[in-house]
Design an enzyme around this catalytic site. Structure first.
Site, short mmCIF file in Angstrom:
data_model
loop_
_atom_site.label_atom_id
_atom_site.label_comp_id
_atom_site.label_asym_id
_atom_site.label_seq_id
_atom_site.Cartn_x
_atom_site.Cartn_y
_atom_site.Cartn_z
CE1 TYR A 138 -2.97 -3.10 0.43
CE2 TYR A 138 -3.71 -2.22 2.53
CZ TYR A 138 -3.79 -3.18 1.53
OH TYR A 138 -4.72 -4.20 1.64
CE LYS A 189 2.64 -17.64 -1.81
NZ LYS A 189 2.32 -19.03 -1.44
CG ASP A 222 0.06 -20.05 0.83
OD1 ASP A 222 0.94 -19.69 1.63
OD2 ASP A 222 0.32 -20.74 -0.16
CG ASP A 246 -6.41 -5.01 4.79
OD1 ASP A 246 -7.29 -5.03 5.67
OD2 ASP A 246 -6.53 -4.36 3.73
CG ASP A 250 -11.51 -8.28 6.93
OD1 ASP A 250 -11.15 -7.36 7.69
OD2 ASP A 250 -12.35 -8.13 6.01
#
Ligand code: ATP
Length: 363
Positions: A138, A189, A222, A246, A250
């Site tokens: 971001y 990752k 993942d 982020d 959630d």
């Protein structure tokens, strides 16, 4: 004890409802903790401000915020304005402009709440996600060219700086060290993203040498979704990039019962600027104006704010009142109840006064 100057930016949708409720709760807390005081200044920034003025907040908005001890933020987003305009124009503008680089997102299952996963016991989910909040995916680097042509191209460049990664890693190790289990999981990752994410892994290794008492491991993002869902008891503190955290937070909110239970602190750990506290959820148009928004995430944000201000007793008092309220069954529909925002707010306020708990209220 000082009177704290708190800027409130309710902004959009249910943000307006939950911030109003949070101000009421904080005002009630003033009567319970001797010497505690707040003066609130409301800012009408957000989508309506954009419709009238063409910008989400005034040009001198950041300068005005610097005069405050803390910021309480509601939610941002409107059906008629693209999300990237509302988000970058207000929330990200404040986080980056005030260098709130550590985004702290705790999750647990409150008493009285039935978690959505049958096998997830309450004691097994107690995690805190640390999200890098100023760069990474971001960072705003990239562009679009050849618009409308077949060769149109868009780039969204992730930026990882040594100073940026090092400071969030150090913050995460310190937070892990301060928690009883002293356990940290570093999420990347780095199998597929061989530059920035390998850089993260290397810096984690370097910083870990200063925290010999913290046990830490690495997980790919993942695999992390699976581990959070099936083995949350193996996790305590988690650190991840802006995008990864982020998404993971959630998921964490959902595991705890609802996004309406999940808070965030956007911290400037060096305290050069005010920090900002906001529920994770967005403006939630589907329930806006219905009076059923869950205010608990926002109340928990107030707890985080009190902790950041060093008001430990007040923070503890408010957290206990929240727990008494959920335990007594005052739950909004998102967590399986029938209570309104008003009823939950009143119950928390009553619970702040230990002599007149919500249990008494019910009888
Ligand atoms: P975003 O701004 O992130 O796009 P959104 O407006 O789509 O957000 P989310 O916050 O992602 O909404 O929440 C998704 C759904 O979860 C909402 O539409 C709402 O039904 C529910 N929800 C979220 N927060 C709350 C809350 N505080 N109380 C009750 N329900 C909530």
């Amino acid at each position: 004890m000082p009177e704290y100057k708190v800027a409130t930016i309710p902004a959009d949708g249910i943000g307006i409802e939950v911030i109003a409720a949070t101000k009421e709760v904080l005002a009630a807390l003033e009567f319970q903790v001797s010497g505690l005081g707040f003066s609130f200044t409301d800012f009408d920034w957000g989508s309506e401000h954009y419709r009238k003025n063409g910008r989400m907040m005034p040009a001198d908005g950041l300068e005005r915020l610097k005069a405050f001890d803390a910021i309480l933020f509601g939610a941002v987003g409107a059906a008629d304005i693209p999300d990237h305009i509302t988000l970058w124009g207000l929330r990200i503008a404040i986080c980056q402009g005030l260098d709130q680089y550590a985004n702290v997102r705790p999750t647990r299952i409150f008493p009285g709440i039935t978690p959505p996963l049958r096998n997830c016991k309450r004691e097994n989910l107690n995690i805190v996600i640390v999200r890098e909040n100023t760069e990474g995916e971001y960072s705003g680097q990239g562009g679009r060219s050849h618009r409308g042509f077949p060769e149109e191209v868009a780039t969204e460049v992730s930026v990882f700086t040594r100073s940026g990664v090092e400071r969030i890693m150090r913050f995460a190790f310190q937070l892990a060290q301060s928690r009883p289990r002293k356990l940290l999981t570093v999420v990347t990752k780095s199998n597929a993203q061989k530059h920035g994410m390998v850089f993260w892994d290397e810096i984690a290794e370097e910083v870990s040498r200063d925290f010999a008492d913290v046990t830490w491991d690495k997980e790919l993002v993942d695999a992390m979704t699976v581990r959070m869902t099936l083995k949350p008891e193996t996790l305590d503190t988690i650190v991840a990039t802006n995008l990864h955290a982020d998404i993971l937070s959630d998921l964490a909110g959902a595991l705890s019962g609802s996004l309406g239970m999940a808070p965030t602190a956007n911290l400037d750990p060096e305290r050069r600027f005010p920090s900002m506290f906001e529920p994770i959820h967005g403006s939630a148009f589907d329930i806006t104006g219905k009076g059923i928004a869950n205010p608990i995430a926002s109340f928990w944000c107030a707890v985080q704010m009190l902790e950041h201000l060093g008001e430990t007793e007040a923070a503890q008092k408010l957290m206990t009142a929240i727990e008494r309220t959920t335990e007594a069954g005052y739950l909004t529909p998102d967590v399986g109840g029938t209570a309104t925002t008003r009823e939950v707010t009143d119950a928390v306020i009553e619970s702040l006064d230990y002599k007149r708990t919500v249990v008494n209220l019910k009888s």
